[in-house]
Design an enzyme around this catalytic site. Sequence first.
Site, short mmCIF file in Angstrom:
data_model
loop_
_atom_site.label_atom_id
_atom_site.label_comp_id
_atom_site.label_asym_id
_atom_site.label_seq_id
_atom_site.Cartn_x
_atom_site.Cartn_y
_atom_site.Cartn_z
N LYS A 1 -14.60 -60.50 -30.14
CA LYS A 1 -13.92 -60.14 -28.89
C LYS A 1 -12.45 -59.81 -29.14
CE LYS A 1 -14.95 -64.18 -27.02
NZ LYS A 1 -15.74 -64.82 -28.11
N ARG B 1 -7.83 -71.79 -38.17
CA ARG B 1 -7.78 -72.54 -36.90
C ARG B 1 -8.50 -73.87 -37.05
NH1 ARG B 1 -9.58 -68.27 -32.27
NH2 ARG B 1 -10.80 -70.05 -31.58
P1 AP5 Z 1 -12.75 -62.50 -33.67
O1 AP5 Z 1 -12.46 -61.13 -33.18
O2 AP5 Z 1 -11.61 -63.40 -33.96
O3 AP5 Z 1 -13.86 -63.20 -32.72
P2 AP5 Z 1 -13.76 -63.73 -31.24
O4 AP5 Z 1 -15.01 -63.31 -30.53
O5 AP5 Z 1 -12.46 -63.34 -30.61
O6 AP5 Z 1 -13.88 -65.28 -31.55
P3 AP5 Z 1 -13.02 -66.52 -31.07
O7 AP5 Z 1 -13.40 -67.62 -32.04
O8 AP5 Z 1 -11.57 -66.22 -30.94
O9 AP5 Z 1 -13.65 -66.78 -29.72
P4 AP5 Z 1 -13.80 -68.10 -29.03
O10 AP5 Z 1 -14.46 -67.62 -27.82
O11 AP5 Z 1 -14.50 -69.19 -29.74
O12 AP5 Z 1 -12.33 -68.67 -29.02
P5 AP5 Z 1 -11.16 -68.58 -27.95
O13 AP5 Z 1 -9.92 -68.34 -28.71
O14 AP5 Z 1 -11.52 -67.71 -26.83
O15 AP5 Z 1 -13.66 -62.35 -35.00
C1 AP5 Z 1 -14.09 -63.48 -35.75
C2 AP5 Z 1 -14.00 -63.19 -37.26
O16 AP5 Z 1 -14.97 -62.19 -37.60
C3 AP5 Z 1 -12.64 -62.62 -37.70
O17 AP5 Z 1 -12.36 -63.14 -38.97
C4 AP5 Z 1 -12.87 -61.09 -37.76
O18 AP5 Z 1 -12.03 -60.47 -38.74
C5 AP5 Z 1 -14.36 -61.02 -38.14
N1 AP5 Z 1 -15.04 -59.88 -37.52
C6 AP5 Z 1 -14.91 -59.40 -36.26
N2 AP5 Z 1 -15.74 -58.36 -36.03
C7 AP5 Z 1 -16.44 -58.18 -37.18
C8 AP5 Z 1 -17.47 -57.25 -37.60
N3 AP5 Z 1 -17.95 -56.30 -36.76
N4 AP5 Z 1 -17.96 -57.37 -38.86
C9 AP5 Z 1 -17.48 -58.32 -39.71
N5 AP5 Z 1 -16.51 -59.20 -39.38
C10 AP5 Z 1 -15.99 -59.14 -38.13
O19 AP5 Z 1 -11.18 -70.08 -27.40
C11 AP5 Z 1 -10.79 -71.18 -28.17
C12 AP5 Z 1 -10.90 -72.46 -27.36
O20 AP5 Z 1 -10.02 -72.39 -26.21
C13 AP5 Z 1 -12.27 -72.76 -26.74
O21 AP5 Z 1 -13.12 -73.41 -27.66
C14 AP5 Z 1 -11.88 -73.63 -25.55
O22 AP5 Z 1 -11.57 -74.94 -25.95
C15 AP5 Z 1 -10.61 -72.99 -25.06
N6 AP5 Z 1 -10.85 -71.95 -24.03
C16 AP5 Z 1 -10.54 -70.63 -24.12
N7 AP5 Z 1 -10.93 -69.98 -23.01
C17 AP5 Z 1 -11.50 -70.91 -22.19
C18 AP5 Z 1 -12.11 -70.85 -20.92
N8 AP5 Z 1 -12.22 -69.69 -20.25
N9 AP5 Z 1 -12.58 -72.01 -20.38
C19 AP5 Z 1 -12.48 -73.18 -21.04
N10 AP5 Z 1 -11.91 -73.30 -22.26
C20 AP5 Z 1 -11.43 -72.18 -22.83
#
Ligand code: AP5
Length: 216
Positions: A13, A160
């Site tokens: 994402k 992270r």
């Molecule tokens: P990346 O683009 O970083 O993936 P992402 O989908 O953004 O994953 P996140 O881990 O950031 O999402 P998340 O939903 O767990 O965390 P968030 O920060 O929202 O890609 C991942 C890796 O793969 C990278 O190394 C990239 O280079 C690689 N990659 C990407 N595309 C690729 C491809 N096509 N091929 C190969 N490699 C690829 O949330 C963190 C925490 O915050 C949550 O756990 C929660 O505690 C809290 N939080 C956030 N939002 C909320 C909410 N709405 N409600 C409650 N708690 C929340």
Amino acid sequence: MQIVLFGPPGAGKGTQAKFLSEEYNIPHISTGDILRENVKNGTELGKKAKTYMDKGELVPDKLLIDLIKERLERPDTRKGFLLDGFPRTIPQAKALDVILDEINKKLDAVINIDVGTNELVRRLSGRRICKKCGASYHLMFNPSKTKDLCDLCGGELYQRDDDKEAAIKNRLEVYKNQTEPVLDYYKGQDLLIDVDGEKEIEDVTSEIRAALVKFQ
Ligand code: AP5
Ligand code: ZN
């Protein structure tokens, strides 16, 4: 253009949002990034959120809904926005509908980036983030050319806390139980567009771009 980028942890994402936000000139609003910024700065919100985030649990809905309401009411969302990481529960999805109603906007599409579990674990465990600018790399799939430093700003790369093994497992469980049901909510509103997230980064971007053409 008002878009939600949806998908499990590690689906890509953030990676996709970065390209799309530049291309369409609309802000990339990542609740994860906003929360991590608050943790870094030691704000009240950051203190409350940290324990949940480190374990891979969701932060309580009320905190997230207040946060996103304030963010969406800012003037830079006039031309649209890309939401990344919100909504993640049915109450959050319903609250978003109410907020959008209040600011006279509606969602154009919810892009679901589909990736299987094994690939998600590979991506999350190999992810490295720039301390300074937040750029996301991967040890194998998207390595930094300058080794342990960010190609964009020279900042140090780190892992992270929630990308450690136990937290990854919990995040994937939490996604299945609490976040996946949101897909049906949007299917019911005819907003859902599925995209194959297992392809190369650029190919995923092209697929999303093609799906969004009609909303420009
Ligand atoms: P990346 O683009 O970083 O993936 P992402 O989908 O953004 O994953 P996140 O881990 O950031 O999402 P998340 O939903 O767990 O965390 P968030 O920060 O929202 O890609 C991942 C890796 O793969 C990278 O190394 C990239 O280079 C690689 N990659 C990407 N595309 C690729 C491809 N096509 N091929 C190969 N490699 C690829 O949330 C963190 C925490 O915050 C949550 O756990 C929660 O505690 C809290 N939080 C956030 N939002 C909320 C909410 N709405 N409600 C409650 N708690 C929340
Ligand atoms: Zn950087």
